[in-house]
Structures are given as structure tokens and as C-alpha cells.
Design a protein around this motif. Structure first.
Motif, PDB file in Angstrom:
ATOM      1  N   THR A 135       2.036  -9.091  -0.039  1.00  0.00           N
ATOM      2  CA  THR A 135       2.656  -8.632  -1.284  1.00  0.00           C
ATOM      3  C   THR A 135       2.597  -7.106  -1.367  1.00  0.00           C
ATOM      4  N   GLN A 136       1.425  -6.535  -1.027  1.00  0.00           N
ATOM      5  CA  GLN A 136       1.273  -5.076  -1.055  1.00  0.00           C
ATOM      6  C   GLN A 136       2.211  -4.420  -0.041  1.00  0.00           C
ATOM      7  N   TYR A 137       2.320  -5.010   1.142  1.00  0.00           N
ATOM      8  CA  TYR A 137       3.204  -4.479   2.178  1.00  0.00           C
ATOM      9  C   TYR A 137       4.644  -4.427   1.660  1.00  0.00           C
ATOM     10  N   ARG A 138       5.106  -5.529   1.082  1.00  0.00           N
ATOM     11  CA  ARG A 138       6.484  -5.571   0.558  1.00  0.00           C
ATOM     12  C   ARG A 138       6.690  -4.537  -0.549  1.00  0.00           C
ATOM     13  N   ALA A 139       5.687  -4.369  -1.398  1.00  0.00           N
ATOM     14  CA  ALA A 139       5.789  -3.396  -2.493  1.00  0.00           C
ATOM     15  C   ALA A 139       5.863  -1.973  -1.935  1.00  0.00           C
ATOM     16  N   ILE A 140       5.035  -1.672  -0.954  1.00  0.00           N
ATOM     17  CA  ILE A 140       5.061  -0.335  -0.343  1.00  0.00           C
ATOM     18  C   ILE A 140       6.393  -0.119   0.371  1.00  0.00           C
ATOM     19  N   PHE A 141       6.858  -1.131   1.072  1.00  0.00           N
ATOM     20  CA  PHE A 141       8.115  -1.030   1.819  1.00  0.00           C
ATOM     21  C   PHE A 141       9.292  -0.784   0.875  1.00  0.00           C
TER      22      PHE A 141
END
Length: 182
Positions: free
Chosen positions: A29-35
Motif C-alpha cells: 500500500t505504501q509503495y503504491r502511494a509513493i508511486f
């Protein structure tokens, strides 16, 4: 090496395999948000887990690969900050302990001084307690200064043999005689 795996083990795997199982969904979830974030953080910290269960704290600095103006991949430079985090925690613990150790004598000093002021007398017991506590504070402050010198490499430690029994007796510390039968 940081993740405790051979590089071949990552081929075809989801990147979340480096995180503790209970944190993998959150990592994705954090990865997608940062991306997706137009202004993502330049760095962030995470806890990763090796196959043997040991954990490390890492700092990641991210950048993106783009194609036709669109982000297609994120590249992260990862560094192990486990030791730094451990030292930071040790320093915080030390400061908390030092603050407590310095506050205790102050409480005694303040109480004794207030008692003498209320009574308008200066008794021997209170003066002795005040002097003992000021000596204790002086020793704590000297210890802190010496520690600061050690940390800044301004103090050289000299090691020497020492008779601990003799030292304990000199300071009137009871010593258990290990040679005598119980």
C-alpha cells in the motif's frame, strides 16, 4: 546480503517478500502511494526481515523510471541503518536516565531547603543531606562530561589491573567471601 538471500531468490518474487509477513500488505500500500504521489518523499524508513527471522531497519531513497512522461518503475537505494537506530535509542535511554538521576538529588535538596526555611532553623541532618546530594550531582555531571569527551575522542582511557576486593573494601562495600563454606 542485506536481506539474507541470494539475488537469484528475488527473481519473479514480489518485492514485499523482504518485509515481515504481517507488514507486507502495508508495504505494498505504501509503495503504491509513493508511486502515485506527485511529490513523493525522497526517503523513508522500513523494517525488513531476513529468512532466518532477524530484522534490520533500512532507509530507502527512491527515484522513478519514466516512459513517455509516465512512471513505470521505482528504483530505491537502500542502506542499513539498524546500528544507527540502535545507537539513537541508546542515546535517548541514556538522556532519560541521566535526567532522572540528576532530578532525584534536586528533589532532596529542594525539600530540605524548604523545610529549613519553614522551620527557620538549620539542622545538621538537613545540611548533611544537602551536601551529600550536591556531591552526588557533581559526580553525575563529571561522569557526563567525561562521557562526552569519550564520545568526541577527547579522552584517552588507560587500562590497568585492579584488585576489586581491595577497591570494594576501600569504599566499604561488603564483599562475599567465596572461599568460605556456606
Amino acid at each position: 546480503e542485506l536481506y539474507g538471500r541470494a539475488s537469484e531468490e528475488f527473481v519473479g518474487q514480489d518485492f514485499a517478500v523482504i518485509f515481515p509477513p504481517e507488514e507486507r500488505l502495508g508495504a505494498m500500500t505504501q509503495y503504491r502511494a509513493i508511486f502515485a504521489d506527485p511529490k513523493p518523499p525522497r526517503s523513508y524508513e522500513a523494517r525488513v526481515q531476513r529468512p532466518d527471522g532477524s530484522e534490520r531497519v533500512v532507509e530507502a531513497r527512491a527515484d522513478f523510471l519514466t516512459r513517455d512522461g509516465q512512471r513505470v518503475a521505482m528504483i530505491s537505494a537502500i542502506r542499513d541503518i539498524t546500528e544507527r537506530k540502535r545507537l539513537d535509542q541508546a542515546q535517548q535511554d541514556f538522556v532519560a536516565m541521566a535526567g532522572h538521576d540528576l532530578a532525584s538529588p534536586l528533589t532532596v535538596l529542594r525539600a530540605r531547603a524548604q523545610l529549613m526555611m519553614r522551620r527557620r532553623t538549620y539542622d545538621e541532618e538537613s545540611l548533611t543531606a544537602i551536601l551529600e546530594q550536591t556531591t552526588r550531582m557533581d559526580r553525575l555531571i563529571t561522569d557526563l562530561r567525561e562521557l562526552a569527551q569519550v564520545d568526541s575522542a577527547g579522552l584517552t582511557l588507560q587500562r590497568e589491573a585492579l584488585d576489586l576486593v581491595q577497591l570494594a573494601e576501600a569504599h566499604q562495600i561488603p564483599v562475599l567471601d567465596l572461599l568460605s563454606p556456606l
